[in-house]
Enzyme design. Structure first.
Site, short mmCIF file in Angstrom:
data_model
loop_
_atom_site.label_atom_id
_atom_site.label_comp_id
_atom_site.label_asym_id
_atom_site.label_seq_id
_atom_site.Cartn_x
_atom_site.Cartn_y
_atom_site.Cartn_z
N MET A 1 90.19 -23.83 55.13
CA MET A 1 90.90 -22.56 55.27
C MET A 1 90.01 -21.39 54.87
O MET A 1 89.05 -21.56 54.14
CB MET A 1 92.17 -22.56 54.40
N CYS A 2 90.38 -20.21 55.33
CA CYS A 2 89.64 -18.99 55.01
C CYS A 2 90.05 -18.47 53.64
O CYS A 2 90.95 -18.99 52.99
CB CYS A 2 89.92 -17.93 56.06
N GLU A 3 89.36 -17.42 53.20
CA GLU A 3 89.75 -16.75 51.96
C GLU A 3 89.80 -15.25 52.18
O GLU A 3 89.06 -14.69 52.99
CB GLU A 3 88.80 -17.10 50.81
N ASN A 106 94.62 -15.73 56.66
CA ASN A 106 94.20 -17.13 56.57
C ASN A 106 95.39 -18.03 56.82
O ASN A 106 96.54 -17.66 56.58
CB ASN A 106 93.45 -17.44 55.27
#
Length: 259
Positions: A1-3, A106
């Site tokens: 996952m992104c941040e 995200n």
């Protein structure tokens, strides 16, 4: 996952300390990074489809003391939809009634309808969600001060999947935490910390570095840092699941930060 990383203060500040700690998150999120800020009601965005931790441009932004804004939004990407490209790199920019808006997300959203008027430049579910949000606000003749209506729409839209959001019209920073909250990797979280004088020393979690904020910040500065995961040894609050938080002028004007 992104941040995600958001900065919202009562006056223009630099992003150097927060972005320095955040940049290291690009080691696990290697598909792009971006940093957006507002100057004289205009959006400035720097982004690359490359790891932030290895980017010379990102390093220069850490060192740039002349870039000041009351609001910053940053993102490091681990792709789940769309190829690794500039067009798919967050944050995204659009306008609502001629005013600039910035957005980063995200999570993964499924089964989204196609925007009717705004055409995404890339192929991510994130940019599609951004376009749908702005189209809805325009159709309903809403402004960014209609906090309750915006929160209700985000809660409804959250049914499409995972959704942590940061967005801004240059006046306020909006943070929405996914309704399902924490998972084993921690990437469905959003945390917040508050800074005001008298400032103390802090230590970055991703680097063996201690920073004396008193030497970096003016006594008049106060505001919030919001991030997917804690960046420093300061006290961080976890935001409430499925709720919207709005920061304007260095103060919380809507929502309760404590889960």
């Amino acid at each position: 996952m992104c941040e995600l990383l958001g900065i919202a203060f009562n006056e223009p500040v630099t992003a150097s300390i927060a972005f320095r700690g955040f940049r290291y998150r690009g080691r696990e999120n290697r598909d792009g990074w971006g940093l957006a800020w507002f100057t004289n009601n205009e959006v400035q965005i720097r982004k690359e489809p490359a790891p932030a931790s290895q980017s010379e441009q990102a390093k220069r932004l850490v060192e740039a003391k002349d870039i000041r804004s009351p609001i910053f939004i940053a993102h490091v990407r681990l792709k789940s939809r769309g190829e690794c490209s500039y067009e798919n790199t967050h944050p995204f920019q659009r306008t609502l009634r001629g005013a600039p808006v910035v957005f980063a997300h995200n999570g993964t959203l499924n089964g989204l309808q196609r925007p009717r008027r705004l055409r995404p430049q890339g192929s991510t579910d994130s940019e599609t969600a951004f376009c749908l949000l702005l189209e809805w606000m325009e159709d309903e003749d809403l402004s960014f001060s209609d906090f309750v209506r915006i929160e209700e729409w985000l809660q409804w839209f959250n049914k499409n999947g995972k959704m942590n959001l940061l967005f801004s019209d240059g006046q306020a920073l909006f943070a929405y935490r996914d309704s399902s909250g924490y998972n084993s990797s921690g990437y469905n979280s959003l945390y917040l910390t508050y800074r005001e004088a008298p400032f103390s020393k802090i230590k970055l979690k991703d680097e063996d570095l201690e920073v004396d904020l008193a030497g970096e910040k003016k006594p008049s500065e106060k505001g919030f840092i919001i991030a997917t995961n804690e960046l420093t040894n300061e006290h961080w609050y976890e935001l409430q699941k499925g709720r919207l938080l709005v920061v304007k002028g260095g103060e919380i004007v809507y929502g309760d930060p404590r889960a």
